[in-house]
Design an enzyme around this catalytic site. Structure first.
Site, PDB file in Angstrom:
ATOM      1  CG  ASP A   1      -7.081   0.342   2.597  1.00 61.10           C
ATOM      2  OD1 ASP A   1      -8.004   0.323   3.436  1.00 61.10           O
ATOM      3  OD2 ASP A   1      -6.989   1.200   1.703  1.00 61.10           O
TER       4      ASP A   1
ATOM      5  CE  LYS B   1      -4.091   2.042   0.443  1.00 65.38           C
ATOM      6  NZ  LYS B   1      -5.236   1.836  -0.474  1.00 65.38           N
TER       7      LYS B   1
ATOM      8  CB  SER C   1     -19.850  -4.234  -3.768  1.00 67.59           C
ATOM      9  OG  SER C   1     -20.925  -4.661  -2.960  1.00 67.59           O
TER      10      SER C   1
END
Length: 238
Positions: free
Chosen positions: A50, A37, A171
């Site tokens: 994250d 990250k 999603s």
């Protein structure tokens, strides 16, 4: 793939969940995985970032943050306001390349979209991907508005000559509306690249063991899973 860069069409589209699924699938296949990250924003020093979330879901992965900034802003802005050094694309590339000497797969998860700035000189995740000559996976939302942001991202990747293997829906709704169902056909067209998976709604609240068990079924074979875009889309044809 040794290094895979993961970007989104914007914020809150499911990049971390997709990164977690790719990592979990690779670990399950016996590959050693590292998650990088470059710039974590919007978290305190004692909060999980994250990369930590990916490790929680995926299990035995190496994690590395290059910088952390407290305010939930673009990395360049967050660094400037915190009076901290920004992350430079060459630093991202060097860190990813080093991890790649020690791991089978390195996942580089960006912040926000492809052109979010790391520094005040305009350095971006796209610049790091170019230095690495690494493919860039795009995470997109399912519903209304995603076609425009996905096509813009795809066009920019191609303008820069970057390898763009495909799109993953971050999603997929339990009860998809008309726009989402139509986008299953339209996303590959505007992207000029295939759909490579869809994360089920609520994947981010699953128990890690359940997440790991499900992850391969959410990703296409190109990403190590068994998800079939044609069969998935056919299930929502109207």
């Amino acid at each position: 793939m040794t290094i895979l860069v993961i970007t989104g069409t914007g914020t809150e589209v499911g990049k971390t969940i997709v990164t977690s699924a790719v990592a979990a699938t690779a670990v399950e296949a016996g590959r050693s995985v590292a998650v990088l990250k470059p710039a974590q924003t919007g978290v305190r020093p004692d909060e999980r970032g994250d990369a930590d979330e990916v490790a929680r879901f995926a299990g035995a992965v190496t994690t590395l943050e290059l910088a952390r900034y407290p305010e939930p802003l673009a990395p360049a802005t967050a660094a400037r306001r915190a009076r901290l050094a920004p992350v430079r694309p060459h630093e991202v590339a060097e860190a990813a390349a080093k991890l790649a000497t020690e791991h089978d797969l390195v996942l580089v998860e960006g912040a926000g979209g492809l052109l979010v700035r790391f520094d005040d000189e305009g350095g971006t995740l796209a610049d790091a991907a170019r230095l690495l000559d690494a493919p860039v996976l795009v995470v997109a939302s399912a519903g209304l508005g995603t076609l425009n942001t996905t096509e813009l991202t795809a066009r920019e990747l191609r303008r820069r000559g970057l390898n763009f293997p495909g799109v993953v829906i971050g999603s997929w709704p339990n009860e998809p509306d008309l726009a989402s169902r139509c986008n299953l056909a339209d996303l590959p067209v505007v992207a000029g690249a295939p759909l490579l998976g869809a994360m089920p709604e609520g994947a981010g609240v699953l128990d890690p063991a359940d997440f790991r068990a499900g992850a391969p079924s959410w990703l296409a074979p190109r990403l190590g899973g068994g998800w079939d875009a044609v069969a998935f889309s056919a299930g929502y044809a109207s």
